[in-house]
Design a protein around this motif. Sequence first.
Motif, PDB file in Angstrom:
ATOM      1  N   VAL A  32      13.690   1.489  -0.524  1.00  0.00           N
ATOM      2  CA  VAL A  32      12.234   1.352  -0.556  1.00  0.00           C
ATOM      3  C   VAL A  32      11.612   2.728  -0.347  1.00  0.00           C
ATOM      4  N   VAL A  33      10.984   3.248  -1.373  1.00  0.00           N
ATOM      5  CA  VAL A  33      10.340   4.561  -1.315  1.00  0.00           C
ATOM      6  C   VAL A  33       8.925   4.397  -0.771  1.00  0.00           C
ATOM      7  N   GLY A  34       8.478   5.371   0.014  1.00  0.00           N
ATOM      8  CA  GLY A  34       7.178   5.297   0.657  1.00  0.00           C
ATOM      9  C   GLY A  34       6.015   5.273  -0.318  1.00  0.00           C
ATOM     10  N   ARG A  35       4.939   4.644   0.115  1.00  0.00           N
ATOM     11  CA  ARG A  35       3.723   4.481  -0.681  1.00  0.00           C
ATOM     12  C   ARG A  35       2.987   5.812  -0.809  1.00  0.00           C
ATOM     13  N   THR A  36       2.324   6.022  -1.953  1.00  0.00           N
ATOM     14  CA  THR A  36       1.595   7.278  -2.195  1.00  0.00           C
ATOM     15  C   THR A  36       0.194   7.019  -2.744  1.00  0.00           C
ATOM     16  N   LEU A  37      -0.446   5.920  -2.349  1.00  0.00           N
ATOM     17  CA  LEU A  37      -1.768   5.591  -2.884  1.00  0.00           C
ATOM     18  C   LEU A  37      -2.802   6.601  -2.391  1.00  0.00           C
ATOM     19  N   PRO A  38      -3.532   7.275  -3.289  1.00  0.00           N
ATOM     20  CA  PRO A  38      -4.477   8.325  -2.868  1.00  0.00           C
ATOM     21  C   PRO A  38      -5.544   7.830  -1.904  1.00  0.00           C
ATOM     22  N   GLN A  39      -6.008   6.587  -2.066  1.00  0.00           N
ATOM     23  CA  GLN A  39      -7.077   6.086  -1.204  1.00  0.00           C
ATOM     24  C   GLN A  39      -6.625   5.870   0.235  1.00  0.00           C
ATOM     25  N   LEU A  40      -5.316   5.925   0.479  1.00  0.00           N
ATOM     26  CA  LEU A  40      -4.801   5.699   1.828  1.00  0.00           C
ATOM     27  C   LEU A  40      -4.196   6.953   2.446  1.00  0.00           C
ATOM     28  N   GLY A  41      -4.406   8.106   1.809  1.00  0.00           N
ATOM     29  CA  GLY A  41      -3.924   9.339   2.410  1.00  0.00           C
ATOM     30  C   GLY A  41      -2.892  10.031   1.548  1.00  0.00           C
ATOM     31  N   ASP A  42      -2.087  10.862   2.186  1.00  0.00           N
ATOM     32  CA  ASP A  42      -1.115  11.661   1.453  1.00  0.00           C
ATOM     33  C   ASP A  42       0.185  10.885   1.256  1.00  0.00           C
ATOM     34  N   GLN A  88       3.893 -11.021  -8.432  1.00  0.00           N
ATOM     35  CA  GLN A  88       4.666 -11.454  -9.589  1.00  0.00           C
ATOM     36  C   GLN A  88       6.156 -11.229  -9.336  1.00  0.00           C
ATOM     37  N   THR A  89       6.987 -12.061  -9.943  1.00  0.00           N
ATOM     38  CA  THR A  89       8.425 -11.851  -9.944  1.00  0.00           C
ATOM     39  C   THR A  89       8.804 -11.283 -11.302  1.00  0.00           C
ATOM     40  N   LEU A  90       9.236 -10.012 -11.320  1.00  0.00           N
ATOM     41  CA  LEU A  90       9.555  -9.326 -12.570  1.00  0.00           C
ATOM     42  C   LEU A  90      11.002  -8.858 -12.570  1.00  0.00           C
ATOM     43  N   ALA A  91      11.565  -8.772 -13.764  1.00  0.00           N
ATOM     44  CA  ALA A  91      12.918  -8.234 -13.908  1.00  0.00           C
ATOM     45  C   ALA A  91      12.924  -6.761 -13.526  1.00  0.00           C
ATOM     46  N   PHE A  92      13.924  -6.362 -12.762  1.00  0.00           N
ATOM     47  CA  PHE A  92      14.027  -4.956 -12.369  1.00  0.00           C
ATOM     48  C   PHE A  92      14.501  -4.142 -13.564  1.00  0.00           C
ATOM     49  N   GLU A 141      20.837   3.439  -7.820  1.00  0.00           N
ATOM     50  CA  GLU A 141      21.699   4.446  -7.215  1.00  0.00           C
ATOM     51  C   GLU A 141      22.916   3.696  -6.699  1.00  0.00           C
ATOM     52  N   GLY A 142      24.013   3.772  -7.444  1.00  0.00           N
ATOM     53  CA  GLY A 142      25.108   2.852  -7.210  1.00  0.00           C
ATOM     54  C   GLY A 142      24.640   1.466  -7.606  1.00  0.00           C
ATOM     55  N   ASP A 143      24.708   0.514  -6.690  1.00  0.00           N
ATOM     56  CA  ASP A 143      24.175  -0.830  -6.933  1.00  0.00           C
ATOM     57  C   ASP A 143      22.831  -1.039  -6.247  1.00  0.00           C
ATOM     58  N   HIS A 144      22.244   0.022  -5.723  1.00  0.00           N
ATOM     59  CA  HIS A 144      20.988  -0.080  -4.991  1.00  0.00           C
ATOM     60  C   HIS A 144      19.801   0.169  -5.913  1.00  0.00           C
ATOM     61  N   PRO A 145      18.916  -0.813  -6.105  1.00  0.00           N
ATOM     62  CA  PRO A 145      17.726  -0.573  -6.923  1.00  0.00           C
ATOM     63  C   PRO A 145      16.742   0.327  -6.190  1.00  0.00           C
ATOM     64  N   LEU A 146      16.131   1.236  -6.913  1.00  0.00           N
ATOM     65  CA  LEU A 146      15.135   2.134  -6.337  1.00  0.00           C
ATOM     66  C   LEU A 146      13.755   1.524  -6.585  1.00  0.00           C
ATOM     67  N   LEU A 147      13.098   1.090  -5.504  1.00  0.00           N
ATOM     68  CA  LEU A 147      11.773   0.479  -5.563  1.00  0.00           C
ATOM     69  C   LEU A 147      10.796   1.319  -4.760  1.00  0.00           C
ATOM     70  N   GLN A 148       9.511   1.196  -5.078  1.00  0.00           N
ATOM     71  CA  GLN A 148       8.491   1.902  -4.311  1.00  0.00           C
ATOM     72  C   GLN A 148       7.385   0.939  -3.913  1.00  0.00           C
ATOM     73  N   THR A 149       6.975   1.001  -2.641  1.00  0.00           N
ATOM     74  CA  THR A 149       5.784   0.269  -2.218  1.00  0.00           C
ATOM     75  C   THR A 149       4.593   0.879  -2.944  1.00  0.00           C
ATOM     76  N   CYS A 150       3.871   0.061  -3.721  1.00  0.00           N
ATOM     77  CA  CYS A 150       2.875   0.651  -4.624  1.00  0.00           C
ATOM     78  C   CYS A 150       1.517  -0.037  -4.571  1.00  0.00           C
ATOM     79  N   THR A 151       1.304  -0.960  -3.620  1.00  0.00           N
ATOM     80  CA  THR A 151       0.005  -1.619  -3.490  1.00  0.00           C
ATOM     81  C   THR A 151      -0.417  -1.613  -2.026  1.00  0.00           C
ATOM     82  N   VAL A 152      -1.697  -1.906  -1.790  1.00  0.00           N
ATOM     83  CA  VAL A 152      -2.200  -1.933  -0.416  1.00  0.00           C
ATOM     84  C   VAL A 152      -1.620  -3.087   0.378  1.00  0.00           C
ATOM     85  N   ASN A 153      -1.065  -4.103  -0.309  1.00  0.00           N
ATOM     86  CA  ASN A 153      -0.443  -5.227   0.388  1.00  0.00           C
ATOM     87  C   ASN A 153       1.070  -5.232   0.204  1.00  0.00           C
ATOM     88  N   ASN A 154       1.640  -4.056  -0.009  1.00  0.00           N
ATOM     89  CA  ASN A 154       3.084  -3.834   0.075  1.00  0.00           C
ATOM     90  C   ASN A 154       3.901  -4.594  -0.962  1.00  0.00           C
TER      91      ASN A 154
END
Length: 470
Positions: free
Chosen positions: A158-168, A251-255, A260-273
């Motif tokens: 889980v990669v950290g969120r980067t939404l501009p409205q919530l900071g750096d 939504q439930t979407l196909a990855f 990285e190996g068998d680990h999917p790389l995801l990022q928190t990308c909304t204000v509600n995680n």
Amino acid sequence: MSSIMKPSPGAVILAAAGALAVPLAATPASAAAHGPESIVVRRGGPARGLPFVASRSGEAVATFTVAAPGVSWARRGAEAAVVAVAVDGRHVTDLVVPSAEPTARSVALGSVRRGEHRLTFAFASAGSAAAARRVTVRRPRAGTPRADQVALRHAPIVVGRTLPQLGDAYQNARTDTPLLAWHEELPATKPGHRVLEYSVVWSNEDGGTDTPALMARWGRTTDIEWVYRVEVDADGRRVPGTGVYQAPNHQTLAFAGRYEGDHPLLQTCTVNNNMCDTVTPDAKLRFFLDSTPTRPADRAREVVMDRSPWTYPVMAQEMVRENKIENPADPATPQVGDQRTYLFLEFKKKTGAPTGIGSIPGVSIGVRLKRDPGTLYRSDHSTPSWSIERDLPAATTVELPAGAKVADIASVEAVRQPMGAGDNGAPATVTSINRGFFLDAGYLPQASGIAWKGSVTLTPASPSAVLWKP
């Protein structure tokens, strides 16, 4: 070291902060790190490390107790220290340390080969609050546990969120930080296969369900979401094309992103995680939570917080710092007051067949106090949509006057409440209260003082009933 780094060929990058795992030193599969019992990393100082021996090749986990003097998640400018963790010089995780109190934590370290390795910790100044000067790591232990290798192998990054409205790009070191993860095994259609589902607990959500509704309908102000599901075969191998994730708008979407190996790389990308399967180039933090914990099938998801009680102070302190707490607290209003004035409950119920047309009934919990038995304090604050309609073990809270204790409670009651217009007539049967506790002065859960098992059916003609009396 706190920025996202590309793995070396064949390497697996894992990260951050789980706390439900049994300390590896207590398991025969672990290998203790051969180094000091306590190390300190300082702002501007060098990384500190220690060797460990993996008794077998596989996914590694580390456990330790961590504290950051001068840090408090309740204070602006002092929220947390960030520590970058590396194995053999390869950055594997960022750890957000939100407290000066020693706290047991565990992190995943990724795939390692059998033999000797080096675990290092570095103070990540760029992501740390100004008040954070050092972090103490006590009793670090690392190794490759014999159990849970399949769960560790497929756990998401889980990669950290980067939404501009919530900071750096370090915003998850100050708000909505990932705290815990766990996995569950679900049945698959094909014999011998199973589905692994991974969930994460965040300290809060900056959007989505409003704070009073979170307390009424979910019994906490953390955010808990499933993030990734995948089918594995009898040998624990990922079945191609089965990975899905919880995307924006739930939504439930196909990855379709990178593994990285068998680990999917995801990022928190909304204000509600919710998650995205592409990562923004400016991302700085990564969390690969230790996903070895599970939860009992007959308990609410909040039990993972109960088993890691340090998550409750983090939850409450974020509410204080973000000015989401009514002051003075008033149980007559729906606004969230001091969370130490709430009774935290978990109950189980089942809804029967409807007998007419109208909205489905939910159930709310009411509490009467011995000194004022005429007042019923309700979990839903008499807001119909805040009652609970789901037929699963459910957590909720009831706000009471400041100072109330379990010994002051005269009764705990269930109230049938249609969720909207009309009433479809369906009965609701409540069968248990699994726990009931208050938070202490430091926001830690006290021992549960309320439990009940039985069967009480609520109907339009008899919409309320007493579940528990002292």
